[in-house]
Design a protein around this motif. Structure first.
Motif, mmCIF file in Angstrom:
data_model
loop_
_atom_site.group_PDB
_atom_site.id
_atom_site.type_symbol
_atom_site.label_atom_id
_atom_site.label_comp_id
_atom_site.label_asym_id
_atom_site.label_seq_id
_atom_site.Cartn_x
_atom_site.Cartn_y
_atom_site.Cartn_z
ATOM 1 N N SER A 1 128.697 92.503 50.781
ATOM 2 C CA SER A 1 129.577 91.698 51.625
ATOM 3 C C SER A 1 129.482 90.223 51.248
ATOM 4 O O SER A 1 128.453 89.737 50.774
ATOM 5 C CB SER A 1 129.242 91.884 53.097
ATOM 6 O OG SER A 1 128.267 90.946 53.493
ATOM 7 N N LEU A 2 130.564 89.537 51.480
ATOM 8 C CA LEU A 2 130.644 88.118 51.158
ATOM 9 C C LEU A 2 129.640 87.335 52.012
ATOM 10 O O LEU A 2 128.986 86.404 51.542
ATOM 11 C CB LEU A 2 132.077 87.637 51.414
ATOM 12 C CG LEU A 2 132.360 86.174 51.139
ATOM 13 C CD1 LEU A 2 132.005 85.822 49.698
ATOM 14 C CD2 LEU A 2 133.836 85.867 51.391
ATOM 15 N N ASP B 1 126.783 88.401 53.179
ATOM 16 C CA ASP B 1 125.442 88.603 52.623
ATOM 17 C C ASP B 1 125.256 87.681 51.425
ATOM 18 O O ASP B 1 124.180 87.107 51.219
ATOM 19 C CB ASP B 1 125.282 90.057 52.140
ATOM 20 C CG ASP B 1 125.043 91.000 53.295
ATOM 21 O OD1 ASP B 1 125.221 92.217 53.107
ATOM 22 O OD2 ASP B 1 124.697 90.509 54.381
ATOM 23 N N SER B 2 126.306 87.564 50.647
ATOM 24 C CA SER B 2 126.235 86.711 49.463
ATOM 25 C C SER B 2 125.999 85.258 49.873
ATOM 26 O O SER B 2 125.176 84.562 49.285
ATOM 27 C CB SER B 2 127.537 86.858 48.685
ATOM 28 O OG SER B 2 127.832 85.692 47.980
ATOM 29 N N SER C 1 122.483 84.725 50.953
ATOM 30 C CA SER C 1 121.590 84.728 49.800
ATOM 31 C C SER C 1 121.670 83.397 49.063
ATOM 32 O O SER C 1 120.650 82.839 48.638
ATOM 33 C CB SER C 1 121.988 85.884 48.888
ATOM 34 O OG SER C 1 121.400 85.748 47.636
ATOM 35 N N GLN C 2 122.881 82.860 48.930
ATOM 36 C CA GLN C 2 123.024 81.588 48.224
ATOM 37 C C GLN C 2 122.331 80.468 48.976
ATOM 38 O O GLN C 2 121.685 79.608 48.376
ATOM 39 C CB GLN C 2 124.515 81.223 48.107
ATOM 40 C CG GLN C 2 125.279 82.004 47.067
ATOM 41 C CD GLN C 2 126.756 81.727 47.207
ATOM 42 O OE1 GLN C 2 127.182 80.571 47.136
ATOM 43 N NE2 GLN C 2 127.539 82.758 47.431
ATOM 44 N N GLU D 1 118.612 80.709 48.579
ATOM 45 C CA GLU D 1 118.171 80.308 47.255
ATOM 46 C C GLU D 1 118.272 78.797 47.083
ATOM 47 O O GLU D 1 117.399 78.164 46.482
ATOM 48 C CB GLU D 1 119.054 81.005 46.220
ATOM 49 C CG GLU D 1 118.413 81.055 44.854
ATOM 50 C CD GLU D 1 119.157 81.976 43.921
ATOM 51 O OE1 GLU D 1 119.447 83.106 44.350
ATOM 52 O OE2 GLU D 1 119.422 81.544 42.804
#
Lengths: 405, 778
Positions: free
Chosen positions: A38-39, A41-42, A45-46, A49
């Motif tokens: 999923s966007l 989730d992305s 994550s970004q 990070e």
């Protein structure tokens, strides 16, 4: 799915190969599902990070001379504040996301509830339609009888007519029952797609090699065949079901299956299918049915019989009996034997509709759990596919000795 | 009249090598047609003599046929490098050879190419006297004078390579020579196919298949031979002419004939071999006849009497004897894996193909039983081909048309049209970028306009530093009221009001505007610009009486927006852009046994590389060795790029997905040349240049049917219309990647389609557009 204006490419043939390959690999467990990340989730994550990297790079490199530290101190303070702001934003993102997920879940539940309600309404409507259709038939026949009696024409005794009408009284019940428990039309059609490659491989479905579906019910298979340009007809005795088929423009005949088969000439049919019919028949009738199927099939033609799989204990001990017209479960081995006994060869057995993995128990690598899941969550249906041989096969059930080739 | 030079290592009337005989014929026949011809060659006598020895005197001689021969001394070769490298190259199996990858290391190839027959005197003469010659024809592709001579006079150099698919052809200096030469002439379509496979489609625009002539024999000599009785009597026979050795596959056909005889013991068919070779292959109880070296007359008589000629060699670029057979209306059987001969036989249907022993044996069985009419039909087809492509008069007509074309000057540039006054037609774009299709198209248009004689510059609001030399930053003062303007519209921009207000002649080229909804989630600020671009269309429609779209899809949007009768101007795709060696490092990396799947295009939400990653994940279940190469720009901080990397990471694809980024032309060529499949999931394209690029590289395209994709791919494409079932989509892609017959059908259709936007085709459309724009009423 595939399209081409290239006259050299037979798209239908290519698509059949594609589907067959996919089915083959799915059956072998060689294809894994591909979930879409999923966007959101992305984004999470970004952000994580970026924060990690910012914290790491925020520390002043010890090789930097001390007199420069003062210069970078203010920048460092700004960096720390930015990191904090981004962390707060990330927290907010998590909160927002949780809220969104909750909202989506509620919307999904509402949608499912609406769907169930809609399905229930449809079932009610189907039941009512079935009753209406039956009543219409009854009225028509009563009127015909009255006319006959009034005209003084000799006809069948009224008692025999009455019992025929009575037999059809269960039609509406069965149609409503199917609407509730069989599954939606689209779902059944999706399941039946697995048989399309068999149609292609024997070139059945042409005018010279028509397909006959015994016990066609609501006509999902006939509809699928029609969508794929195949010539097919169905046989059933359930009047509401037949009426529904007629509404869809499908070719159906009201008749007992064996009686209809008897009316057909030898070697006049390209393929015979029967989905969930054999478990309704006592053994003598089943054997007679297979004998007739063998007779009417052309050489090389296929018979496809699908039935609930009692090897799945949940099916064999419980769900099989949900249908009050089922007689007894037929293990796949028994059906295979019956088909072979009738003279068919090159038998294949397909095991279909495994229970969802979410119902599985135990750790996946536990042998006990694996055995349990095989028994309770294995395929819920099976199909036996047999081929009428090209050369003479003097099957016990087949009386003809004339060569087919 | 400046002389035309033919450069060849050995030359002489009596030399029997294919290249030497061909060169003699070209020199003689050009001279007979009134051309001044000078052959530049060495003092070596023949290929089989010692290349260190100058057997023949240095200097100029005149031949009775009317041309001169200038000979130069060869230099003694020193050291053992040449022998060592030559040995290594000769021993490499074909499976070790990869296009774009040197088979030996750089130092060895340099030494080899320098010393493989060295004549510094010849090269000095070419370099110092280049201007004194009309142009040069270098024959054949190998040997020092050729490899080192072509670069000296590249813009005047024609190459007649006589190419074989052999290790030498893979040397980087040889590849560079093919790219540097002004033009390449081929003896056959098959040889041309070999060259395209080795050196890429960049050489296609400058290649011509001129054919190779075969001399018509003396009738009396043949008549004499016909009366001679051959030892096999009156039995039917198959004939194989040429050197008998494993390199020419002679053992293959003997073995196949043995197998045929075993399965057909009653057949009277014989096998006759004629040619040099140490082995005596007579045998098989009088079924195989080895006649050794025969006279020309005997050879022709044998051809006249045979059922078919066999040519089993895999290393042919021309094969004179095949054409001799066809002149005599005899069908031929050639090796399926020899691209040169197989392509020719396939294209003219003058025979059959076979590869393994069993196939040759089956063909022998067919030939044994075939009725005469069927044999004659094949022979007649070959004869028609030979009369066109192997007749010296027709061949020389083609040579003259290419070498002495009146409309080109020696630089190869078309003549410039001179106009009484310099009319200006400028182009305005929102941005000029590096590697972007619209920008490349604008640069091509500018070159065309300049060649037509117009003053033309490109003006852009944003300019990529890498292309800054090719344009100027837009300001209203750059354009005069009388200048013509071509405005490229693809997004909202600050330049739009200026082009709207321009009073002079103008036209709009519409490249389509990506629907904003693709960008809403990822780049809302770009979505805003896209919406503005679409909103501006109505205003532009009122102010641009002349407009074109790259495609009918784009033109239809113009119509909907209110433009009057928009036309179509496809984006030009010029294969000569790839007339350069591909990136060597990439060629090596991409040819290690993996299946390369490719998509070229900016990393953009509308191009749906995320869908491609999902489908590729399913594809890996079918082919775990596959790799997906996503070639195209995408900033590391771009949210969609970050999302793609996240998807790749989450699906466990990091080792198998290559985010190549923006690449240069050599790298792009490497990606295309090693790709097995071009796979597009794009949901919005106004034209899609990469589809055409893939077609030029013979990479079959499998594309999701959306927007202008089907239109660009044209008839014969294979498309898919749903993406939800990734397993089915992946399986269909796998079939197209692996099924040879399906690939061949798609590639054949693509070869026809790709020409619709060639430079020649688009130049015609552009000229018509310019005429309309400058017409008095506009």
């Amino acid at each position: 799915m595939l399209e081409s204006t290239n006259p050299e490419i037979d798209v239908r043939e290519l698509m059949a190969k594609v589907r067959a390959e996919v089915q083959r690999r799915q059956a072998a467990g060689a294809l894994s599902p591909v979930p879409r990340p999923s966007l959101l989730d992305s984004l999470e994550s970004q952000v994580a990070e970026a924060i990690r990297e910012a914290r790491q790079k925020h520390k002043v490199d010890p090789r930097v001379p001390k007199f420069v530290h003062g210069l970078v101190r203010d920048q460092g303070a700004v960096n720390i504040r930015l990191i904090h702001v981004v962390e707060r934003l990330a927290e907010q993102l998590v909160v927002l996301r949780a809220g969104q997920m909750k909202m989506e879940s509620e919307m999904l539940q509402q949608r499912q509830a609406d769907q169930m309600q809609r399905q229930a309404s449809q079932n009610e409507i189907a039941t009512l339609m079935g009753e209406i259709s039956l009543q219409r038939q009854v009225m028509t026949r009563l009127l015909d009888e009255l006319k006959l009696q009034h005209a003084g024409t000799a006809g069948a005794p009224l008692a025999a007519r009455a019992s025929e009408i009575q037999r059809h009284c269960l039609d509406a019940f069965y149609s409503a029952f199917e609407s509730r428990y069989r599954g939606s039309r689209e779902e059944i059609k999706k399941r039946l797609r697995v048989y399309l490659p068999y149609v292609t491989q024997t070139d059945a479905g042409t005018v010279a090699k028509p397909i006959l579906d015994l016990g066609c019910g609501r006509g999902e298979w006939l509809e699928l065949l029609k969508e794929n340009g195949c010539a097919a007809r169905g046989v059933d005795m359930n009047i509401p079901a037949l009426a529904a088929c007629n509404e869809l423009g499908l070719q159906v005949i009201e008749s007992d299956a064996i009686a209809y088969l008897r009316s057909l000439p030898d070697r006049s049919v390209g393929m015979v299918t029967g989905f969930h019919i054999i478990e309704h028949l006592p053994l003598p009738l089943l054997l007679e049915l297979m004998s007739e199927v063998y007779r009417v099939l052309q050489a090389g033609g296929l018979v496809v019989l699908e039935s609930p799989n009692p090897a799945n204990i949940r099916v064999g001990a419980c769900s099989f009996y949900l249908d009050p017209t089922h007689r007894r479960p037929l293990p796949s081995g028994l059906t295979e034997f019956i088909v072979e006994y009738a003279g068919f060869r090159d038998l294949q057995a397909l095991f279909l509709q495994p229970v969802e993995e979410s119902s599985h128990v135990g750790p996946a690598d536990s042998p006990v759990a694996q055995r349990f899941n095989e028994c309770f969550s294995g395929p819920q249906d099976y199909a036996v596919i047999g081929t009428k041989p090209v050369t003479v096969a003097v099957g016990r059930g087949a009386d003809q000795t004339q060569a087919d080739a | 009249m400046k002389p035309f030079a033919i450069v060849i290592p050995w030359f002489g009337r009596d030399l029997r090598g294919g290249a030497e005989m061909h060169a003699w014929q070209i020199a003689s026949r050009l001279a007979a047609r009134g051309r001044v011809v000078e052959v530049l060659t060495t003092c070596c006598r023949a290929a089989q003599d010692d290349w260190n020895v100058n057997h023949l005197p240095e200097g100029v001689t005149r031949e009775p046929e009317g041309f001169s021969v200038r000979r130069f001394r060869v230099d003694k070769k020193r050291g053992k490098v040449l022998g060592r490298v030559g040995s290594r190259l000769g021993s490499l199996p074909k499976t070790a050879l990869k296009p774009g990858v040197s088979p030996v290391d750089a130092a060895d190839t340099a030494a080899f190419c320098r010393d493989f027959m060295k004549s510094r005197a010849l090269l000095r003469h070419v370099a110092r006297n280049a201007d004194s010659y009309h142009s040069f024809l270098f024959i054949p592709y190998l040997y020092g004078p050729i490899i080192n001579g072509v670069p000296l006079v590249a813009d005047k150099a024609w190459l007649l390579p006589c190419l074989h698919d052999e290790a030498y052809a893979y040397l980087p200096q040889v590849a560079a020579m093919f790219h540097q030469a002004r033009g390449i002439l081929f003896l056959s379509e098959g040889e041309f196919e070999v060259a395209v496979r080795l050196y890429g489609p960049g050489i296609v625009p400058k290649s011509v298949v001129v054919g190779g002539g075969v001399e018509i024999p003396d009738a009396a000599a043949v008549a004499v031979s016909a009366r001679r009785a051959f030892p096999f009597g009156g039995d039917p026979y198959l004939l194989c002419v040429g050197r008998k050795c494993p390199g020419k596959n002679t053992p293959l056909i003997v073995e196949a004939f043995q197998a045929f005889k075993k399965s057909h013991p009653g057949s009277k068919l014989k096998l006759v071999l004629a040619g040099p070779g140490s082995a005596d292959l007579n045998g098989l109880d009088g079924q195989v006849f080895d006649l050794g070296v025969v006279t020309e007359g005997d050879k022709l008589a044998l051809l006249d009497g045979c059922r078919a000629l066999l040519q089993p060699s895999e290393n042919e670029s021309f094969s004179r004897v095949i054409r001799e057979a066809w002149f005599r209306a005899k069908p031929v059987v050639v090796h399926r894996d020899c691209l040169a001969t197989a392509t020719t036989v396939r294209s003219c249907n003058g025979g059959w193909l076979a590869a393994a022993v069993v196939e040759w044996s089956e063909v022998f069985g067919k030939l044994d039983q075939m009725p005469p009419a069927a044999l004659e039909a094949k022979g007649a087809a070959g004869q028609r081909y030979a009369r066109d492509m192997a007749d010296w008069n027709h061949v020389m007509d083609r040579y003259e048309a290419v070498l002495f074309a009146p409309s080109t000057d020696s630089s190869g540039s078309p003549r410039r049209r001179s106009l009484p006054a310099k009319q200006a037609i400028h182009q305005i774009l929102p941005a000029l970028a590096y590697g972007d299709a619209i920008s490349n198209h604008a640069r091509w248009i500018r070159r065309q306009l300049q060649q037509m004689g117009f003053e033309s510059v490109i003006l852009a609001h944003h300019v990529d530093p890498r292309v800054a030399a090719e344009c100027r930053v837009f300001s209203p003062e750059c354009i005069k009221a009388t200048d013509g303007v071509i405005y490229h519209h693809s997004i909202g921009s600050e330049v739009t009001p200026h082009v709207v207000a321009h009073p002079g002649p103008k036209c709009l080229i519409y490249h389509n505007i990506t629907p904003a909804e693709f960008y809403e989630l990822f780049r809302p600020e770009i979505a805003r610009l896209l919406r503005q671009g679409r909103e501006a269309l109505r205003l532009l429609a009122d102010n641009f009486p002349i407009s074109v779209g790259d495609s009918e899809y784009n033109a239809s949007e113009l119509r909907e927006a209110g433009f009057a009768a928009p036309g179509i101007l496809p984006i030009c795709v010029d294969p000569s852009l790839w007339n350069l060696p591909p990136d060597a490092r990439l060629m090596d990396r991409l040819q290690r046994g993996q299946t390369n799947l490719l998509f070229v295009g900016r990393l953009s939400p509308s191009k749906k590389q995320d869908d491609l990653l999902l489908a590729f994940k399913a594809y890996l279940d079918l082919d775990p060795k596959a790799e997906l190469h996503l070639v195209g720009s995408g900033g590391e901080n771009d949210p969609y790029v970050a999302y793609l990397r996240y998807v790749a990471r989450t699906l466990g694809l990091r080792e198998r997905v290559d985010f190549a980024g923006l690449v240069n032309e050599a790298q792009l060529a490497a990606y295309y040349r090693t790709a097995r499949l071009f796979w597009s999931m794009s949901e919005h394209e106004g034209f899609c240049v990469p589809l055409v690029e893939a077609m030029w590289h013979d990479v079959p395209v499998f594309a999701y049917k959306s927007s202008a994709v089907a239109e660009t791919l044209g008839a014969g494409a294979l498309l898919f219309t749903q993406k939800e079932n990734v397993s089915e989509v992946a399986a269909a892609a796998w079939f197209l990647a692996e099924d040879a017959a399906l690939r061949a059908k798609v590639i054949a259709a693509q070869r026809q389609r790709r020409l619709f936007c060639s430079p020649a085709a688009v130049a015609v459309e552009l000229k018509q557009l310019v005429t309309r724009v400058l017409a008095p009423s506009s």
